[in-house]
Design a protein around this motif. Sequence first.
Motif, PDB file in Angstrom:
ATOM      1  N   MET A 161      35.957  49.079  13.346  1.00  0.00           N
ATOM      2  CA  MET A 161      35.648  49.803  14.564  1.00  0.00           C
ATOM      3  C   MET A 161      36.942  50.333  15.184  1.00  0.00           C
ATOM      4  N   HIS A 162      36.925  51.578  15.569  1.00  0.00           N
ATOM      5  CA  HIS A 162      38.079  52.178  16.214  1.00  0.00           C
ATOM      6  C   HIS A 162      38.032  51.929  17.710  1.00  0.00           C
ATOM      7  N   THR A 163      39.180  51.614  18.263  1.00  0.00           N
ATOM      8  CA  THR A 163      39.321  51.369  19.683  1.00  0.00           C
ATOM      9  C   THR A 163      40.154  52.484  20.284  1.00  0.00           C
ATOM     10  N   THR A 164      39.810  52.889  21.495  1.00  0.00           N
ATOM     11  CA  THR A 164      40.607  53.855  22.232  1.00  0.00           C
ATOM     12  C   THR A 164      41.329  53.110  23.341  1.00  0.00           C
ATOM     13  N   VAL A 165      42.653  53.283  23.384  1.00  0.00           N
ATOM     14  CA  VAL A 165      43.474  52.613  24.385  1.00  0.00           C
ATOM     15  C   VAL A 165      44.304  53.656  25.111  1.00  0.00           C
ATOM     16  N   LEU A 166      44.321  53.581  26.429  1.00  0.00           N
ATOM     17  CA  LEU A 166      45.154  54.464  27.235  1.00  0.00           C
ATOM     18  C   LEU A 166      46.320  53.679  27.804  1.00  0.00           C
ATOM     19  N   LEU A 167      47.491  54.279  27.764  1.00  0.00           N
ATOM     20  CA  LEU A 167      48.647  53.737  28.470  1.00  0.00           C
ATOM     21  C   LEU A 167      48.633  54.380  29.842  1.00  0.00           C
ATOM     22  N   LEU A 168      48.479  53.567  30.871  1.00  0.00           N
ATOM     23  CA  LEU A 168      48.406  54.073  32.233  1.00  0.00           C
ATOM     24  C   LEU A 168      49.716  53.784  32.953  1.00  0.00           C
ATOM     25  N   LEU A 169      50.175  54.739  33.707  1.00  0.00           N
ATOM     26  CA  LEU A 169      51.353  54.569  34.548  1.00  0.00           C
ATOM     27  C   LEU A 169      50.871  54.409  35.974  1.00  0.00           C
ATOM     28  N   TYR A 170      51.186  53.282  36.581  1.00  0.00           N
ATOM     29  CA  TYR A 170      50.875  53.039  37.982  1.00  0.00           C
ATOM     30  C   TYR A 170      52.086  53.465  38.803  1.00  0.00           C
ATOM     31  N   LEU A 171      51.954  54.558  39.541  1.00  0.00           N
ATOM     32  CA  LEU A 171      53.002  55.032  40.446  1.00  0.00           C
ATOM     33  C   LEU A 171      52.675  54.508  41.835  1.00  0.00           C
ATOM     34  N   CYS A 172      53.489  53.585  42.318  1.00  0.00           N
ATOM     35  CA  CYS A 172      53.188  52.901  43.576  1.00  0.00           C
ATOM     36  C   CYS A 172      54.214  53.273  44.645  1.00  0.00           C
ATOM     37  N   THR A 173      53.771  53.227  45.894  1.00  0.00           N
ATOM     38  CA  THR A 173      54.648  53.626  46.995  1.00  0.00           C
ATOM     39  C   THR A 173      55.680  52.562  47.342  1.00  0.00           C
ATOM     40  N   ASP A 174      55.390  51.303  47.016  1.00  0.00           N
ATOM     41  CA  ASP A 174      56.371  50.244  47.290  1.00  0.00           C
ATOM     42  C   ASP A 174      56.189  49.087  46.309  1.00  0.00           C
ATOM     43  N   ALA A 175      57.016  48.063  46.440  1.00  0.00           N
ATOM     44  CA  ALA A 175      57.020  46.949  45.498  1.00  0.00           C
ATOM     45  C   ALA A 175      55.777  46.065  45.586  1.00  0.00           C
ATOM     46  N   THR A 176      54.991  46.177  46.653  1.00  0.00           N
ATOM     47  CA  THR A 176      53.772  45.363  46.745  1.00  0.00           C
ATOM     48  C   THR A 176      52.693  45.871  45.798  1.00  0.00           C
ATOM     49  N   ARG A 177      52.827  47.106  45.345  1.00  0.00           N
ATOM     50  CA  ARG A 177      51.887  47.750  44.420  1.00  0.00           C
ATOM     51  C   ARG A 177      50.457  47.749  44.946  1.00  0.00           C
ATOM     52  N   THR A 178      50.319  47.927  46.259  1.00  0.00           N
ATOM     53  CA  THR A 178      48.983  47.982  46.847  1.00  0.00           C
ATOM     54  C   THR A 178      48.481  49.418  46.994  1.00  0.00           C
ATOM     55  N   ASP A 179      49.372  50.379  46.994  1.00  0.00           N
ATOM     56  CA  ASP A 179      48.996  51.788  47.126  1.00  0.00           C
ATOM     57  C   ASP A 179      49.553  52.531  45.920  1.00  0.00           C
ATOM     58  N   CYS A 180      48.728  52.663  44.878  1.00  0.00           N
ATOM     59  CA  CYS A 180      49.203  53.234  43.615  1.00  0.00           C
ATOM     60  C   CYS A 180      48.325  54.397  43.169  1.00  0.00           C
ATOM     61  N   GLN A 181      48.949  55.310  42.462  1.00  0.00           N
ATOM     62  CA  GLN A 181      48.239  56.383  41.787  1.00  0.00           C
ATOM     63  C   GLN A 181      48.307  56.075  40.301  1.00  0.00           C
ATOM     64  N   VAL A 182      47.190  56.186  39.598  1.00  0.00           N
ATOM     65  CA  VAL A 182      47.137  55.873  38.171  1.00  0.00           C
ATOM     66  C   VAL A 182      47.136  57.170  37.376  1.00  0.00           C
ATOM     67  N   ILE A 183      48.073  57.269  36.431  1.00  0.00           N
ATOM     68  CA  ILE A 183      48.197  58.472  35.612  1.00  0.00           C
ATOM     69  C   ILE A 183      48.137  58.076  34.136  1.00  0.00           C
ATOM     70  N   PRO A 184      47.178  58.632  33.373  1.00  0.00           N
ATOM     71  CA  PRO A 184      47.173  58.379  31.927  1.00  0.00           C
ATOM     72  C   PRO A 184      48.421  58.995  31.301  1.00  0.00           C
ATOM     73  N   ALA A 185      49.173  58.205  30.533  1.00  0.00           N
ATOM     74  CA  ALA A 185      50.427  58.685  29.964  1.00  0.00           C
ATOM     75  C   ALA A 185      50.361  58.885  28.449  1.00  0.00           C
ATOM     76  N   GLN A 186      49.524  58.112  27.760  1.00  0.00           N
ATOM     77  CA  GLN A 186      49.454  58.186  26.303  1.00  0.00           C
ATOM     78  C   GLN A 186      48.107  57.633  25.867  1.00  0.00           C
ATOM     79  N   ARG A 187      47.646  58.029  24.674  1.00  0.00           N
ATOM     80  CA  ARG A 187      46.366  57.534  24.161  1.00  0.00           C
ATOM     81  C   ARG A 187      46.513  57.214  22.688  1.00  0.00           C
ATOM     82  N   TRP A 188      45.951  56.083  22.276  1.00  0.00           N
ATOM     83  CA  TRP A 188      45.908  55.696  20.869  1.00  0.00           C
ATOM     84  C   TRP A 188      44.466  55.446  20.483  1.00  0.00           C
ATOM     85  N   VAL A 189      44.119  55.767  19.223  1.00  0.00           N
ATOM     86  CA  VAL A 189      42.798  55.500  18.683  1.00  0.00           C
ATOM     87  C   VAL A 189      42.997  54.821  17.340  1.00  0.00           C
TER      88      VAL A 189
END
Length: 85
Positions: free
Chosen positions: A1-29
């Motif tokens: 079975m093939h799996t799809t995996v995304l590498l996500l980059l969490y861009l956060c406003t500070d070190a608490t990582r409570t306010d983040c934007q998620v950006i897909p950066a890479q994909r593997w299948v």
Amino acid sequence: MHTTVLLLLYLCTDATRTDCQVIPAQRWVGTDAYEQCLASVPRLTTALTAKNRKRHSFVCEVQTGGDVNDAQQTQPQLTRQSFRL
């Protein structure tokens, strides 16, 4: 079975990582997609500046349901199995 995996980059406003934007950066299948993603995380994390390592993170996310084309076109759906570095 093939799996799809995304590498996500969490861009956060500070070190608490409570306010983040998620950006897909890479994909593997494939059967070893998750392992490929995990192998890329240390190198990418090291490439960040020390300040940005505290604020941003890379996460490997396994995509479930749908086919590969759906994964490319839609926002990745996050699960509770995500982890942060």
